[in-house]
Write a protein that holds these residues in place. Structure first.
Motif, PDB file in Angstrom:
ATOM      1  N   ILE A  30       1.740 -10.289 -18.715  1.00  0.00           N
ATOM      2  CA  ILE A  30       2.980 -10.828 -18.486  1.00  0.00           C
ATOM      3  C   ILE A  30       4.066  -9.946 -17.888  1.00  0.00           C
ATOM      4  CG2 ILE A  30       4.790 -12.469 -19.346  1.00  0.00           C
ATOM      5  CD1 ILE A  30       2.518 -13.655 -21.259  1.00  0.00           C
ATOM      6  N   ASP A  49       5.272   1.345 -21.928  1.00  0.00           N
ATOM      7  CA  ASP A  49       3.969   0.924 -22.543  1.00  0.00           C
ATOM      8  C   ASP A  49       3.211   1.848 -23.272  1.00  0.00           C
ATOM      9  OD1 ASP A  49       1.504  -0.437 -22.469  1.00  0.00           O
ATOM     10  OD2 ASP A  49       2.581  -1.966 -21.324  1.00  0.00           O
ATOM     11  N   TYR A  55      -7.518  -4.145 -25.071  1.00  0.00           N
ATOM     12  CA  TYR A  55      -8.308  -4.584 -23.743  1.00  0.00           C
ATOM     13  C   TYR A  55      -8.224  -3.125 -23.103  1.00  0.00           C
ATOM     14  CZ  TYR A  55      -4.368  -6.447 -21.060  1.00  0.00           C
ATOM     15  OH  TYR A  55      -3.196  -6.511 -20.606  1.00  0.00           O
ATOM     16  N   ASP A  83       5.083   4.484 -27.615  1.00  0.00           N
ATOM     17  CA  ASP A  83       5.242   3.468 -28.603  1.00  0.00           C
ATOM     18  C   ASP A  83       6.318   3.074 -28.771  1.00  0.00           C
ATOM     19  OD1 ASP A  83       4.992   1.791 -30.893  1.00  0.00           O
ATOM     20  OD2 ASP A  83       3.926   3.044 -32.199  1.00  0.00           O
ATOM     21  N   TYR A 174      -0.681 -12.798 -36.623  1.00  0.00           N
ATOM     22  CA  TYR A 174       0.032 -12.564 -35.386  1.00  0.00           C
ATOM     23  C   TYR A 174       1.183 -13.746 -35.397  1.00  0.00           C
ATOM     24  CZ  TYR A 174       0.763 -13.556 -30.395  1.00  0.00           C
ATOM     25  OH  TYR A 174       1.376 -13.703 -29.137  1.00  0.00           O
ATOM     26  N   LYS A 178       5.419 -13.117 -35.092  1.00  0.00           N
ATOM     27  CA  LYS A 178       6.020 -13.484 -34.060  1.00  0.00           C
ATOM     28  C   LYS A 178       7.267 -14.460 -34.680  1.00  0.00           C
ATOM     29  CE  LYS A 178       4.358 -12.042 -30.313  1.00  0.00           C
ATOM     30  NZ  LYS A 178       5.400 -11.285 -29.302  1.00  0.00           N
ATOM     31  N   VAL A 204      -0.938 -18.490 -21.813  1.00  0.00           N
ATOM     32  CA  VAL A 204      -0.576 -18.303 -20.419  1.00  0.00           C
ATOM     33  C   VAL A 204      -1.916 -17.692 -19.459  1.00  0.00           C
ATOM     34  CG1 VAL A 204       1.017 -16.728 -18.808  1.00  0.00           C
ATOM     35  CG2 VAL A 204       1.701 -17.356 -21.223  1.00  0.00           C
ATOM     36  N   ARG A 210      -5.195 -11.750 -19.278  1.00  0.00           N
ATOM     37  CA  ARG A 210      -5.600 -10.809 -20.362  1.00  0.00           C
ATOM     38  C   ARG A 210      -7.296 -11.482 -20.549  1.00  0.00           C
ATOM     39  NH1 ARG A 210      -2.118 -11.996 -24.539  1.00  0.00           N
ATOM     40  NH2 ARG A 210      -3.963 -12.447 -25.819  1.00  0.00           N
TER      41      ARG A 210
HETATM   42  P1  NAD Z   1      -0.830  -7.631 -23.085  1.00  0.00           P
HETATM   43  O1  NAD Z   1      -1.626  -7.316 -24.165  1.00  0.00           O
HETATM   44  O2  NAD Z   1      -1.398  -7.950 -21.756  1.00  0.00           O
HETATM   45  O3  NAD Z   1       0.670  -6.930 -22.748  1.00  0.00           O
HETATM   46  C1  NAD Z   1       1.164  -6.326 -24.028  1.00  0.00           C
HETATM   47  C2  NAD Z   1       1.500  -4.877 -23.469  1.00  0.00           C
HETATM   48  O4  NAD Z   1       2.396  -4.363 -24.671  1.00  0.00           O
HETATM   49  C3  NAD Z   1       0.391  -3.937 -23.488  1.00  0.00           C
HETATM   50  O5  NAD Z   1       0.424  -3.679 -22.148  1.00  0.00           O
HETATM   51  C4  NAD Z   1       0.339  -3.172 -24.497  1.00  0.00           C
HETATM   52  O6  NAD Z   1      -0.093  -1.830 -24.260  1.00  0.00           O
HETATM   53  C5  NAD Z   1       1.822  -2.890 -24.905  1.00  0.00           C
HETATM   54  N1  NAD Z   1       2.350  -2.675 -26.258  1.00  0.00           N
HETATM   55  C6  NAD Z   1       1.709  -3.150 -27.189  1.00  0.00           C
HETATM   56  N2  NAD Z   1       2.248  -2.534 -28.538  1.00  0.00           N
HETATM   57  C7  NAD Z   1       3.041  -1.709 -27.837  1.00  0.00           C
HETATM   58  C8  NAD Z   1       3.615  -0.785 -28.455  1.00  0.00           C
HETATM   59  N3  NAD Z   1       3.848  -0.675 -29.830  1.00  0.00           N
HETATM   60  N4  NAD Z   1       4.502   0.208 -27.841  1.00  0.00           N
HETATM   61  C9  NAD Z   1       4.484   0.248 -26.413  1.00  0.00           C
HETATM   62  N5  NAD Z   1       3.741  -0.756 -25.725  1.00  0.00           N
HETATM   63  C10 NAD Z   1       3.085  -1.687 -26.664  1.00  0.00           C
HETATM   64  O7  NAD Z   1      -0.182  -9.340 -23.537  1.00  0.00           O
HETATM   65  P2  NAD Z   1       0.616 -10.395 -22.648  1.00  0.00           P
HETATM   66  O8  NAD Z   1      -0.518 -11.543 -22.716  1.00  0.00           O
HETATM   67  O9  NAD Z   1       0.936  -9.843 -21.219  1.00  0.00           O
HETATM   68  O10 NAD Z   1       1.558 -10.841 -23.672  1.00  0.00           O
HETATM   69  C11 NAD Z   1       2.990 -10.457 -23.638  1.00  0.00           C
HETATM   70  C12 NAD Z   1       3.735 -10.999 -24.632  1.00  0.00           C
HETATM   71  O11 NAD Z   1       3.670 -12.210 -24.472  1.00  0.00           O
HETATM   72  C13 NAD Z   1       3.440 -10.511 -25.951  1.00  0.00           C
HETATM   73  O12 NAD Z   1       4.414 -10.447 -26.768  1.00  0.00           O
HETATM   74  C14 NAD Z   1       2.716 -11.705 -26.375  1.00  0.00           C
HETATM   75  O13 NAD Z   1       2.442 -11.683 -27.976  1.00  0.00           O
HETATM   76  C15 NAD Z   1       3.132 -12.745 -25.887  1.00  0.00           C
HETATM   77  N6  NAD Z   1       2.501 -14.027 -25.466  1.00  0.00           N
HETATM   78  C16 NAD Z   1       1.514 -14.059 -24.745  1.00  0.00           C
HETATM   79  C17 NAD Z   1       0.863 -15.270 -24.696  1.00  0.00           C
HETATM   80  C18 NAD Z   1      -0.370 -15.484 -23.526  1.00  0.00           C
HETATM   81  O14 NAD Z   1      -0.884 -16.490 -23.478  1.00  0.00           O
HETATM   82  N7  NAD Z   1      -0.717 -14.431 -22.947  1.00  0.00           N
HETATM   83  C19 NAD Z   1       1.081 -16.402 -25.334  1.00  0.00           C
HETATM   84  C20 NAD Z   1       2.033 -16.347 -26.508  1.00  0.00           C
HETATM   85  C21 NAD Z   1       2.684 -15.271 -26.325  1.00  0.00           C
END
Ligand code: NAD
Length: 357
Positions: A30, A49, A55, A83, A174, A178, A204, A210
């Motif tokens: 996202i 990031d 993954y 981080d 998880y 949130k 999403v 993902r």
């Molecule tokens: P994603 O895993 O593809 O992206 C998250 C990114 O955050 C990753 O690239 C990861 O390397 C980075 N990250 C994680 N921990 C970190 C840290 N401590 N420091 C720096 N970077 C860090 O996930 P996504 O699907 O793109 O999700 C984005 C957000 O949306 C997240 O907060 C997720 O919880 C939330 N979300 C996603 C969905 C979905 O369906 N994809 C649904 C509900 C909520």
């Protein structure tokens, strides 16, 4: 949005001018789409990031490379790897970049793995978010938008989740992490008047999706004639939301600060797992091989979003139908697959099932 009368309904001041936005998790699914949209419309983007291996990291590298290719020369894109809990690094970023807008998408995602290893979720999601809010309050950020999740509704008996009517009951670490972010958001608004908006995304999917999530897995596996696992009898239903609708909602939330708000972002109608599989079969033109498995602990049987609050207060409206979203995602998959952009599906490798030649 009539049922809400609190002072939080009044937007601070809609903002349409140029912005410098810190996008955390900007290499992820996202985050990379949001970053791309902001860059396209002329904003500056700073990405942080940690490129973790939840993954395959090559997917995140490819997301960043895609952005760099298009925007690095314009000097409107800056990328930091690290981080969000790293205090020195984050302080350096805030001091050097002075972002006035924060779009916090970084998190450890995934419901089931959070039951196996809750601590990593506490670290990235709770500690990381607290740290960002601290810095945002200290550096006078104008608007802090962060990703929450539909999973906070958890075991709720309702089938139509609305922010102010349904009691949320997170049933996984998880989801709890949130919910904790939402509570902290209120605290930071209260203590420091930080404008903060939490967005509860509903499953999403879309291009660059993902690989740990059902939409990608199903498309990948059905395309290759590999067995898929169906948890439960196929009647469980999700509000699957296409990525461009989510990006639209996120950007609207960035542009329209509220003192404190929580919004659902979803399509507003559910699709059963069975219908989902049928749709993927239609567009991949392949027959799915389905293994039926028992329901998983922590999984929520129904998630359907009430989008009304976001529609009224953000002007959000989901536009992409489920069929159109799947058609586009399968088409992207075929393209990326042919060009070998994606050559991994972690579970597939773990099972020793190689990619078809
Ligand atoms: P994603 O895993 O593809 O992206 C998250 C990114 O955050 C990753 O690239 C990861 O390397 C980075 N990250 C994680 N921990 C970190 C840290 N401590 N420091 C720096 N970077 C860090 O996930 P996504 O699907 O793109 O999700 C984005 C957000 O949306 C997240 O907060 C997720 O919880 C939330 N979300 C996603 C969905 C979905 O369906 N994809 C649904 C509900 C909520």
């Amino acid at each position: 949005y009539e049922s809400e009368t609190s002072k939080w309904c009044t937007p601070v001041e809609p903002h349409v001018g140029y912005k410098k936005v810190l996008v955390t998790g900007g290499a992820g699914f996202i985050g990379s789409h949001v970053a791309e949209y902001l860059l396209q419309r002329g904003d500056d983007v700073v990405i942080i990031d940690e490129m973790n291996d939840y993954y395959d990291v090559r997917i995140k590298e490819s997301n960043l490379a895609n952005l760099q290719l298009k925007y690095q020369d314009e000097k409107r894109l800056k990328i930091y790897r690290g981080d969000i809990c790293d205090e020195n690094l984050m302080l350096q970023i805030f001091e050097e970049e002075r972002p006035e807008w924060v779009c916090h998408m970084a998190a450890r995602a995934g419901v089931r793995p959070s039951i196996q290893d809750p601590y990593v979720y506490i670290h990235s999601n709770i500690k990381g978010t607290t740290h960002l809010m601290e810095l945002s309050a200290r550096f006078g950020v104008k608007n802090f938008v962060f990703a929450s999740s539909s999973s906070v509704y958890g075991g709720s008996k309702s089938t139509f989740f609305s922010e102010d009517e349904v009691v949320d009951n997170p049933v996984s670490p998880y989801a709890a992490s949130k919910k904790a972010c939402e509570l902290l958001a209120y605290t930071y608004h209260h203590l420091y008047q930080l404008n903060v908006t939490g967005l509860r995304f509903f499953t999403v999917y879309g291009p660059r999706g993902r690989p740990d999530m059902a939409p990608f897995k199903f498309i990948d596996r059905i395309s290759r004639g590999v067995e898929i696992q169906q948890f439960g009898d196929g009647s469980s239903s999700r509000d699957y939301t296409y990525i461009s609708d989510i990006v639209d909602g996120v950007v609207r939330a960035i542009d329209r600060p509220y003192p404190y708000q929580i919004f659902n972002l979803g399509k507003g109608s559910g699709t059963s797992l069975k219908d989902f599989i049928d749709m993927v079969q239609k567009y991949t033109e392949k027959q799915a091989i389905v293994r039926v498995m028992p329901d998983q602990p922590g999984d929520v049987p129904y998630t359907c979003c009430s989008p009304y609050k976001a529609e009224h207060l953000l002007g959000y409206k989901s536009k992409v139908t489920f069929e159109e979203g799947i058609r586009r995602t399968v088409s992207w998959y075929k393209d990326a697959y042919d060009k070998h952009d994606i050559d991994v599906c972690p579970e597939t490798q773990a099972n020793g099932l190689g990619r078809a030649p």
